[in-house]
Design an enzyme around this catalytic site. Sequence first.
Site, PDB file in Angstrom:
ATOM      1  N   ARG A  79       0.859  -1.085   0.088  1.00 13.61           N
ATOM      2  CA  ARG A  79       0.012  -0.012   0.030  1.00 13.61           C
ATOM      3  C   ARG A  79       0.869   1.410   0.071  1.00 13.61           C
ATOM      4  NH1 ARG A  79      -4.285   0.180   4.630  1.00 13.61           N
ATOM      5  NH2 ARG A  79      -2.686  -0.959   5.601  1.00 13.61           N
ATOM      6  N   MET A 125       1.145   3.416  -2.198  1.00 12.22           N
ATOM      7  CA  MET A 125       0.446   4.378  -2.913  1.00 12.22           C
ATOM      8  C   MET A 125      -0.292   5.243  -1.855  1.00 12.22           C
ATOM      9  SD  MET A 125      -2.702   5.665  -4.455  1.00 12.22           S
ATOM     10  CE  MET A 125      -3.794   4.581  -5.451  1.00 12.22           C
ATOM     11  N   LYS A 126      -0.997   4.411  -1.002  1.00 13.19           N
ATOM     12  CA  LYS A 126      -1.867   5.221  -0.010  1.00 13.19           C
ATOM     13  C   LYS A 126      -0.878   6.142   0.942  1.00 13.19           C
ATOM     14  CE  LYS A 126      -4.300   3.915   4.314  1.00 13.19           C
ATOM     15  NZ  LYS A 126      -5.700   4.294   3.848  1.00 13.19           N
ATOM     16  N   CYS A 144      -8.291   1.392   1.006  1.00 11.72           N
ATOM     17  CA  CYS A 144      -8.318   0.148   0.472  1.00 11.72           C
ATOM     18  C   CYS A 144      -9.105  -0.361   1.433  1.00 11.72           C
ATOM     19  CB  CYS A 144      -6.852  -0.417   0.637  1.00 11.72           C
ATOM     20  SG  CYS A 144      -5.609   0.528  -0.472  1.00 11.72           S
ATOM     21  N   ASP A 189     -28.572  -5.743   9.176  1.00  7.03           N
ATOM     22  CA  ASP A 189     -28.099  -4.654   8.331  1.00  7.03           C
ATOM     23  C   ASP A 189     -28.067  -5.286   6.939  1.00  7.03           C
ATOM     24  OD1 ASP A 189     -28.390  -2.550  10.043  1.00  7.03           O
ATOM     25  OD2 ASP A 189     -26.254  -3.001  10.687  1.00  7.03           O
ATOM     26  N   HIS A 239     -22.370  11.520   6.706  1.00 11.20           N
ATOM     27  CA  HIS A 239     -21.087  11.822   6.248  1.00 11.20           C
ATOM     28  C   HIS A 239     -20.437  12.924   6.354  1.00 11.20           C
ATOM     29  CE1 HIS A 239     -23.219   8.086   4.199  1.00 11.20           C
ATOM     30  NE2 HIS A 239     -22.066   7.641   4.441  1.00 11.20           N
TER      31      HIS A 239
HETATM   32  N1  GLN Z   1     -25.188  -0.953  11.859  1.00  9.96           N
HETATM   33  C1  GLN Z   1     -24.021  -0.481  11.174  1.00  9.96           C
HETATM   34  C2  GLN Z   1     -23.474   0.777  11.568  1.00  9.96           C
HETATM   35  O1  GLN Z   1     -24.149   1.560  12.035  1.00  9.96           O
HETATM   36  C3  GLN Z   1     -24.455  -0.141   9.697  1.00  9.96           C
HETATM   37  C4  GLN Z   1     -23.411   0.413   8.855  1.00  9.96           C
HETATM   38  C5  GLN Z   1     -23.836   0.433   7.253  1.00  9.96           C
HETATM   39  O2  GLN Z   1     -24.869   0.581   6.840  1.00  9.96           O
HETATM   40  N2  GLN Z   1     -22.898   0.430   6.358  1.00  9.96           N
HETATM   41  O3  GLN Z   1     -22.340   1.195  11.627  1.00  9.96           O
END
Ligand code: GLN
Length: 764
Positions: free
Chosen positions: A16, A18-19, A519, A602, A697
Amino acid sequence: MAIVHNLGFPRIGAQREMKEAVEAYWKGKIDQAQLQETGRDIRKNSWKMQAALNMVPVNDFSWYDHVLDMSALLGVIPPRFEAGQKQVDLDTYFHMARGRAPGKEDEHACAMKKWFDTNYHYIVPEFHQEQSFKISCNKLFDETAEAKSQGYQVKPVLLGPLSYLWLGKIKDSDFNKLDLLKKLIPVYREILMRLASSGVEWIQIDEPILVLDLPKPWQQAFLNTYEQLQIKNLKILLATYFGSLQENTAIACQLPVAGLHIDAVRAPEQIPHVLKQLRQDAILSVGIIDGRNIWRTDLKKALEVLKPLQKQLGDRLWVSASSSLLHSPVDLAYETALDPELKNWLAFAKQKVDELTLVAKALKTGEGSIQKELKECEEAMKSRRNSKRIHNPKVKQRVQSITQEMIKRSAPHAKRSELQRNILNLPTFPTTTVGSFPQTQEIRAARRDFKLNKIQEQQYNEKVRAEIKKVVQKQEELGLDVLVHGEAERNDMVEYFGELLEGYAFTQNGWVQSYGSRCVKPPIIYGDVQRPKQMTIDWICYAQSLTKRPVKGMLTGPITMLCWSFVRDDQPHFDTAKQISCALRDEVIDLERAGVKVIQIDEPAFREGLPLRHKAWQDYLQQAVECFKIASCGVKNETQIHTHMCYAEFNDIIDSIAALDADVITIETSRSDMELLRAFEKFRYPNEIGPGVYDIHSPRVPSVDEMVDLIEKAVAYIPIHQLWINPDCGLKTRGWPETEASLQNMVKAAKQLRNKYSERAIVS
Ligand code: GLN
Ligand code: ZN
């Protein structure tokens, strides 16, 4: 004699490098000259590992992404990134990729999307109506010269004009992307002429969209495009991969190019059709070694496919990997901790190149010339076929014995919901979160130290418990209704379960690029999967013991476990998925027995597994739904099953999402401003749903009004008693301060909505 070549090599470096270099550059720790030197080293090593091939790929190296490289080469720079400059320098390039770069103001980064059905993400080109194209970057030409100067026979790689346009999006106006083709082709021509005049003989042009369902005008555009790309003294190998050409076979076979590459791993059935239609003078490059997985190739089987082809095609047969090796880790030699038997079943990029050379040698000088290697390979294959570690009759038997009865809840959701409401005593617009809470330095350190045996299990458990306690208390203070334990014990939602299940293995260095410098190290599912012991019960029960409010059990679903791993190729993927589903079913039932009343499974990757061709969708969706139901339907009506999905567009599969029959789904929507709700204009979602009210995010704290507004939009489509309030996804990448502030606002938003709608109920 059969030419042996490769479509592309991993670009991250064996360790890795590059990273490390790129991230150091972004932080200002090294300068551009140092960065470039690392790039040269990585390329040099990669070519060296491919030196036995007849030609090496060039321009498959990238500082971030090969689609972004094309945008730089063609001068497709959105105006917010200083358009108008003559050359796209490296900082502009990073600016587009990340929205930030040394010496530049933060900007809105270009969008990122999944590269076909892989876990690699590319940077989406942005086109506007007046889009023009001109050669704006020298990387391709420089790297070509670099490889030549090291004595290699080179084959520069470019993304083809039609795939490039297809993958881009139009910005701020409405026009047909295909209209840009007439401006784009002359620039491609110019690029090809420059390469030809520097003495390049072969160029690889990738047109992977030829394995998709293409609209007529796109199909028709191919012939004309490639007619115009004919350049004297330059031969084009047109590369397709990830699937079968199907109805595009005739188009691909008739193009005026010197050769065609097809994926014979994913779609061996296309070989006879291609043979029938291929032009008499064209080369056929057959991708016989899996570019996307980590299993050692059965050389004998590969030769059985290739030998008749050689008979028919003679020198017109070329041999390669199915796709670029970008999707496989670099070198198995770094795996010093893997069990030797298992290791012997694997091949990473370097080993795949070695396999290619062996196959070519056998074709050239007979199988006798690789006798020793064939024998070795055969033994590895035999050990893999018969190993007790792979085959567990009990597990296979269990999957066989799944009945329709087992994959159905005993009452419909309306009935279950009533029972659950009584038990859980939830208000309208119940609030919850998706699972994880911020991962502090301490908790990361605790996990690391435990893994390295630096702390004892008891000490580790105490640390995790302390974190769970903190998270539960915080949620009570915030006034959330259904709590989570926070996932402090999980480094990664797939790895955590993989480590506890039989049939999974983990590498030390099996990294593949996900996007840019990021990665991932997918686990390897090598054998029948089963659950030797409980996986989550203790943590969840501890959390539940601290509060009167319900705490959700938290599991990763079977499709996500599959999509984010390297999966065994000796049985259909869904057989493996069903084994995982059975293991999860046991965990779900154990959670229920332990008194857990809400269990979330999930499935963020649910849509990701969709096949590239529409006609295969129904079968995939049906089986994926079945897997979820195997996992979830072993519980009583009183137990509330949740699921969660994110990162995708769900409108076109909303009926399958409903078919999961989860009591509640929390789903990402806020980034698309509740775009999902459009699906409910036509389709009445039957169960409960929590459309994410804010984007996790970003560190930005959303206001109460914003979240109320989003839910009001949802109220237009979904009855209020079906609505939940929650963020878009887990909070593990966030810090505590913004998490608390955001959740505080979210709870306020829920209260406001409750007031408003209960008043209304009284008035009417
Ligand atoms: N339960 C996971 C979390 O909260 C769900 C993550 C996801 O959807 N990528 O981190
Ligand atoms: Zn998510």
